[in-house]
Motif scaffolding. Structure first.
Motif, PDB file in Angstrom:
ATOM      1  N   PRO A  49       0.810  -1.230   0.000  1.00 23.94           N
ATOM      2  CA  PRO A  49       0.000   0.000   0.000  1.00 23.94           C
ATOM      3  C   PRO A  49       0.841   1.278   0.000  1.00 23.94           C
ATOM      4  CG  PRO A  49      -0.905  -1.596   1.542  1.00 23.94           C
ATOM      5  CD  PRO A  49       0.430  -2.126   1.119  1.00 23.94           C
ATOM      6  N   ALA A  50       1.974   1.271   0.711  1.00 23.21           N
ATOM      7  CA  ALA A  50       2.856   2.437   0.689  1.00 23.21           C
ATOM      8  C   ALA A  50       3.607   2.526  -0.641  1.00 23.21           C
ATOM      9  CB  ALA A  50       3.847   2.362   1.846  1.00 23.21           C
ATOM     10  N   LEU A  51       3.977   1.380  -1.196  1.00 28.57           N
ATOM     11  CA  LEU A  51       4.722   1.360  -2.451  1.00 28.57           C
ATOM     12  C   LEU A  51       3.899   1.930  -3.604  1.00 28.57           C
ATOM     13  CD1 LEU A  51       7.424   0.541  -3.721  1.00 28.57           C
ATOM     14  CD2 LEU A  51       6.452  -1.724  -4.163  1.00 28.57           C
ATOM     15  N   TRP A  52       2.581   1.757  -3.552  1.00 27.71           N
ATOM     16  CA  TRP A  52       1.735   2.379  -4.577  1.00 27.71           C
ATOM     17  C   TRP A  52       1.981   3.886  -4.623  1.00 27.71           C
ATOM     18  CZ3 TRP A  52      -0.187   0.215  -8.569  1.00 27.71           C
ATOM     19  CH2 TRP A  52      -0.768  -1.057  -8.535  1.00 27.71           C
ATOM     20  N   SER A  53       1.979   4.518  -3.434  1.00 30.52           N
ATOM     21  CA  SER A  53       2.184   5.968  -3.392  1.00 30.52           C
ATOM     22  C   SER A  53       3.581   6.342  -3.850  1.00 30.52           C
ATOM     23  CB  SER A  53       1.937   6.492  -1.972  1.00 30.52           C
ATOM     24  OG  SER A  53       0.567   6.512  -1.677  1.00 30.52           O
ATOM     25  N   ILE A  54       4.575   5.537  -3.496  1.00 28.93           N
ATOM     26  CA  ILE A  54       5.947   5.813  -3.919  1.00 28.93           C
ATOM     27  C   ILE A  54       6.060   5.736  -5.441  1.00 28.93           C
ATOM     28  CG2 ILE A  54       8.329   4.993  -3.795  1.00 28.93           C
ATOM     29  CD1 ILE A  54       7.654   4.006  -0.932  1.00 28.93           C
ATOM     30  N   SER A  55       5.421   4.728  -6.036  1.00 31.84           N
ATOM     31  CA  SER A  55       5.467   4.587  -7.501  1.00 31.84           C
ATOM     32  C   SER A  55       4.711   5.718  -8.185  1.00 31.84           C
ATOM     33  CB  SER A  55       4.890   3.228  -7.907  1.00 31.84           C
ATOM     34  OG  SER A  55       5.706   2.179  -7.443  1.00 31.84           O
ATOM     35  N   MET A  56       3.601   6.160  -7.594  1.00 38.04           N
ATOM     36  CA  MET A  56       2.899   7.329  -8.135  1.00 38.04           C
ATOM     37  C   MET A  56       3.805   8.550  -8.099  1.00 38.04           C
ATOM     38  SD  MET A  56      -0.765   6.987  -6.190  1.00 38.04           S
ATOM     39  CE  MET A  56      -1.772   5.495  -6.276  1.00 38.04           C
ATOM     40  N   GLU A  99      -7.777   2.252  -6.905  1.00 34.29           N
ATOM     41  CA  GLU A  99      -7.890   1.203  -5.882  1.00 34.29           C
ATOM     42  C   GLU A  99      -8.886   1.597  -4.780  1.00 34.29           C
ATOM     43  OE1 GLU A  99      -5.919  -2.011  -5.515  1.00 34.29           O
ATOM     44  OE2 GLU A  99      -6.110  -1.580  -7.649  1.00 34.29           O
ATOM     45  N   LYS A 100     -10.000   2.207  -5.188  1.00 33.99           N
ATOM     46  CA  LYS A 100     -10.944   2.700  -4.186  1.00 33.99           C
ATOM     47  C   LYS A 100     -11.604   1.577  -3.386  1.00 33.99           C
ATOM     48  CE  LYS A 100     -14.732   3.118  -7.570  1.00 33.99           C
ATOM     49  NZ  LYS A 100     -15.671   4.068  -8.214  1.00 33.99           N
ATOM     50  N   GLN A 101     -11.560   0.368  -3.926  1.00 32.63           N
ATOM     51  CA  GLN A 101     -12.125  -0.769  -3.214  1.00 32.63           C
ATOM     52  C   GLN A 101     -11.213  -1.284  -2.114  1.00 32.63           C
ATOM     53  OE1 GLN A 101     -10.743  -0.859  -6.149  1.00 32.63           O
ATOM     54  NE2 GLN A 101      -9.252  -2.537  -6.113  1.00 32.63           N
ATOM     55  N   ASP A 102      -9.994  -0.782  -2.043  1.00 29.91           N
ATOM     56  CA  ASP A 102      -9.015  -1.251  -1.061  1.00 29.91           C
ATOM     57  C   ASP A 102      -8.611  -0.088  -0.158  1.00 29.91           C
ATOM     58  OD1 ASP A 102      -7.001  -2.376   0.401  1.00 29.91           O
ATOM     59  OD2 ASP A 102      -5.762  -2.983  -1.309  1.00 29.91           O
ATOM     60  N   PRO A 103      -9.220   0.060   1.017  1.00 23.43           N
ATOM     61  CA  PRO A 103      -8.892   1.190   1.885  1.00 23.43           C
ATOM     62  C   PRO A 103      -7.449   1.177   2.369  1.00 23.43           C
ATOM     63  CG  PRO A 103     -10.296  -0.386   3.040  1.00 23.43           C
ATOM     64  CD  PRO A 103     -10.273  -0.797   1.597  1.00 23.43           C
ATOM     65  N   ALA A 104      -6.781   0.028   2.309  1.00 23.07           N
ATOM     66  CA  ALA A 104      -5.374  -0.027   2.727  1.00 23.07           C
ATOM     67  C   ALA A 104      -4.496   0.820   1.819  1.00 23.07           C
ATOM     68  CB  ALA A 104      -4.890  -1.469   2.749  1.00 23.07           C
ATOM     69  N   VAL A 105      -4.861   0.939   0.528  1.00 15.84           N
ATOM     70  CA  VAL A 105      -4.088   1.775  -0.387  1.00 15.84           C
ATOM     71  C   VAL A 105      -4.262   3.250  -0.018  1.00 15.84           C
ATOM     72  CG1 VAL A 105      -3.797   2.481  -2.804  1.00 15.84           C
ATOM     73  CG2 VAL A 105      -4.180   0.077  -2.234  1.00 15.84           C
ATOM     74  N   ARG A 106      -5.488   3.628   0.320  1.00  9.02           N
ATOM     75  CA  ARG A 106      -5.721   4.990   0.816  1.00  9.02           C
ATOM     76  C   ARG A 106      -4.938   5.218   2.110  1.00  9.02           C
ATOM     77  NH1 ARG A 106      -6.393  10.339   0.734  1.00  9.02           N
ATOM     78  NH2 ARG A 106      -8.051  11.143   2.032  1.00  9.02           N
ATOM     79  N   LEU A 107      -4.883   4.231   2.976  1.00  8.22           N
ATOM     80  CA  LEU A 107      -4.136   4.346   4.223  1.00  8.22           C
ATOM     81  C   LEU A 107      -2.645   4.538   3.924  1.00  8.22           C
ATOM     82  CD1 LEU A 107      -4.922   4.234   7.252  1.00  8.22           C
ATOM     83  CD2 LEU A 107      -4.154   1.862   7.255  1.00  8.22           C
ATOM     84  N   GLY A 108      -2.148   3.830   2.913  1.00  8.70           N
ATOM     85  CA  GLY A 108      -0.753   3.997   2.524  1.00  8.70           C
ATOM     86  C   GLY A 108      -0.464   5.400   2.017  1.00  8.70           C
ATOM     87  N   GLN A 109      -1.384   5.963   1.237  1.00  8.20           N
ATOM     88  CA  GLN A 109      -1.207   7.331   0.738  1.00  8.20           C
ATOM     89  C   GLN A 109      -1.205   8.340   1.893  1.00  8.20           C
ATOM     90  OE1 GLN A 109      -4.299   9.752   0.088  1.00  8.20           O
ATOM     91  NE2 GLN A 109      -2.652  11.265   0.040  1.00  8.20           N
ATOM     92  N   LEU A 110      -2.096   8.136   2.851  1.00  8.16           N
ATOM     93  CA  LEU A 110      -2.142   9.030   4.004  1.00  8.16           C
ATOM     94  C   LEU A 110      -0.882   8.888   4.862  1.00  8.16           C
ATOM     95  CD1 LEU A 110      -5.893   8.546   4.955  1.00  8.16           C
ATOM     96  CD2 LEU A 110      -4.857  10.628   4.027  1.00  8.16           C
ATOM     97  N   ALA A 111      -0.374   7.669   4.975  1.00  2.00           N
ATOM     98  CA  ALA A 111       0.860   7.451   5.736  1.00  2.00           C
ATOM     99  C   ALA A 111       2.016   8.212   5.098  1.00  2.00           C
ATOM    100  CB  ALA A 111       1.173   5.961   5.815  1.00  2.00           C
ATOM    101  N   GLU A 112       2.099   8.182   3.765  1.00  2.00           N
ATOM    102  CA  GLU A 112       3.148   8.934   3.081  1.00  2.00           C
ATOM    103  C   GLU A 112       2.955  10.434   3.280  1.00  2.00           C
ATOM    104  OE1 GLU A 112       5.913   7.762   1.250  1.00  2.00           O
ATOM    105  OE2 GLU A 112       5.326   5.993   2.389  1.00  2.00           O
ATOM    106  N   ALA A 113       1.702  10.893   3.266  1.00  2.00           N
ATOM    107  CA  ALA A 113       1.429  12.315   3.496  1.00  2.00           C
ATOM    108  C   ALA A 113       1.861  12.734   4.896  1.00  2.00           C
ATOM    109  CB  ALA A 113      -0.055  12.607   3.286  1.00  2.00           C
TER     110      ALA A 113
END
Length: 563
Positions: free
Chosen positions: A382-389, A439-453
């Motif tokens: 989930p955090a890696l998604w934000s890093i790749s973005m 990935e709106k169906q997976d709240p963990a990805v949103r959690l990863g984006q917020l963690a990076e923020a």
């Protein structure tokens, strides 16, 4: 009758064209920063290594002062509308370089500067295939032969550095040794000129000996006596942000904004964590990281991610993707392993498109088992998604593809670029992609984006408190751990980075300024506003401060950059 070109009998001198001045200024920057010229896609200086002898630094200061006077003499009456926006940016850039050389004096305080500059200078020739391997190998040979003189400059210049700078410098210098010893020969394995290979081996040995001697000097003589403070102080820090980034917000107000954002994102984090599972938000995030580490390694996971991100951008029509070479995803070279992830993209002035490299730091087998596990948790999917973005799509890599199409040299060159726009765009992209439904169906990805923020917001707060107040590194570690939910070694790395890279405030500041610009453009355009249109126009404007982008996109009197 008096000639038309005379006024009170004094000849009038035509104002110098701004584009002519920009060309001269860039030439000076390339000559004094040849490694940066390579990353701009300009290769006339590829055989040179920076000269950081005291005499060269004094000459640079003198030349910059002369350039500042030349720019001040250019009449605004002779400028186009765009040039009137560019001129104060260039003037601030010159003053920012003078501030760095005369007041901040990183060249006199940071051994890391020398290790990282040498490593990245060599890497620029090894990574980018803008010329045949043999030609690039000869340029590497030239740089290696200059390395002992370059390292001697470090020994001459750095007498009383902060202790933390010695620690970070030693790590970087050792990484540079490993890079020259192991990675660099692999980059030119196909070169078959035995004479050249022999010369490279000799120069390699001399460079490594110089580096190891300097490492021993730091460990035995400089380090034990290092007592200087790492702090810039409020005045120098504020001047750095104003001149380099165009951020004129008082530090106290910027800190208030950072703490406001921290509270707001922490609340979103709590709400999203509740959607993921029961328990304290930090515990939920810890479980997500523990159970969703990349199965086949970070690099392989990232390769799959960037393909999916590109498909999503096209499907949602978020921003144009120009034709380009595919990104190479690989493990981070040793000399740059202090970074979790980095994007190495060919410069905007390259004559032809070449490969870009997305580097991710895999866990080192030599680390203790608990540190390896912790490292993988921090790069959980989930955090890696934000890093790749951030690094690739639609962040830095895509940004640089648009940059190649910018016409203005002043807004195309990386050497004149404010980090607040480069990093602000990339950090904004993490937010924007989730906002668009990724990935709106997976709240963990949103959690990863917020963690990076949260990490980026914590950087803003910690940097200000480290350099303008009296926060210690240990207090910074605790702040990252408690407020951004980082694990111990990662929190320490973040806090230590703040001592030598105080400009990491620009991630959050840039994102907030971009969101404010988007909001104001949307209000101005009304029903005609489109996200893709906004993004494409923004990137087409090139590299500029947000104050300048507001003038380009909203007109004069464009209002506050941040609220």
């Amino acid at each position: 009758m008096r000639p038309a070109w005379r006024f009170d009998s004094v000849p009038m001198i035509a104002s110098e064209p701004l584009h002519h001045f920009v060309g001269d200024y860039l030439s000076h920057l390339y000559e004094t920063n040849p490694s940066a010229a390579t990353f701009d896609g300009v290769h006339a200086y590829d055989d040179l290594l920076e000269n950081l002898d005291r005499g060269a630094i004094d000459a640079d200061v003198q030349a910059l002062s002369g350039l500042a006077r030349r720019l001040a003499a250019i009449s605004t009456d002779s400028l186009t509308g765009d040039e009137r926006v560019e001129r104060p940016m260039i003037a601030a850039h010159i003053q920012g370089r003078l501030l760095e050389l005369e007041k901040v004096r990183t060249w006199e305080r940071s051994p890391q500067l020398y290790g990282e500059l040498l490593g990245t200078s060599l890497a620029g020739q090894a990574l980018f295939d803008y010329a045949p391997a043999e030609e690039r190998a000869r340029r590497v040979l030239s740089k290696l032969r200059q390395a002992p003189r370059f390292i001697q400059s470090a020994r001459d210049n750095i007498k009383d550095p902060p202790g933390i700078f010695v620690k970070i410098g030693l790590e970087t210098l050792r990484g540079t040794v490993r890079f020259i010893e192991s990675d660099l020969p692999k980059a030119f394995a196909d070169v078959d000129d035995l004479g050249l290979l022999g010369d490279l081996a000799d120069a390699q040995t001399e460079a490594i000996e110089a580096l190891r001697a300097y490492i021993a000097h730091l460990e035995g003589e400089v380090g034990p006596k290092a007592r200087a403070s790492f702090r810039l102080g409020a005045d120098r820090f504020a001047a750095k942000l104003r001149l380099e980034e165009g951020i004129e917000i008082p530090l106290g107000r910027l800190l208030e904004i950072g703490l406001r954002e921290l509270n707001a994102v922490q609340e979103e984090f709590r709400q999203t964590a509740a959607r993921v599972g029961p328990g304290d938000p930090a515990e939920v995030w810890a479980r997500v990281k523990a159970h969703r580490t990349p199965e086949h390694g970070v690099v392989q996971a990232a390769r799959e991610q960037i393909e999916e991100l590109a498909r999503f951008i096209r499907r949602k029509d978020l921003v144009s993707i120009p034709p380009c070479e595919p990104v190479v995803v690989a493990a981070t070279p040793d000399f740059f392993r202090w970074s979790f992830a980095s994007m190495w993209t060919p410069g905007p002035f390259e004559a032809r498109p070449t490969r870009a490299y997305y580097y991710l730091t895999e866990a080192d087998p030599s680390w203790p088992a608990d540190r390896r596990v912790e490292h993988l948790r921090d790069l959980a999917v989930p955090a890696l998604w934000s890093i790749s973005m951030h690094e690739v799509y639609p962040g830095h890599f895509l940004h640089f593809q648009h940059l190649r199409q910018v016409e203005s040299r002043a807004r195309r060159s990386l050497l004149l670029a404010p980090a607040s726009f480069i990093e602000g765009w990339a950090h904004y992209c993490e937010h924007m992609m989730i906002e668009a439904g990724f990935e709106k169906q997976d709240p963990a990805v949103r959690l990863g984006q917020l963690a990076e923020a949260l990490i980026r917001i914590a950087r803003l707060v910690v940097a200000i408190r480290l350099h303008a107040e009296d926060m210690s590194v240990e207090q910074g570690v605790r702040f990252f751990r408690e407020e951004a939910f980082l694990e111990e070694s990662t929190a320490r790395r973040e806090a230590e980075r703040g001592t030598f890279d105080p400009s990491y405030v620009v991630y959050t500041a840039g994102k907030l300024m971009l969101l404010k610009l988007r909001e104001d453009c949307k209000a101005q355009a009304g029903a005609e506003f489109s996200l893709k249109g906004f993004h494409d126009r923004l990137l087409r404007n090139g590299l500029a401060t947000f104050h300048a982008h507001r003038q380009f996109m909203l007109g004069d009197g464009a209002g506050a950059v941040m609220e």
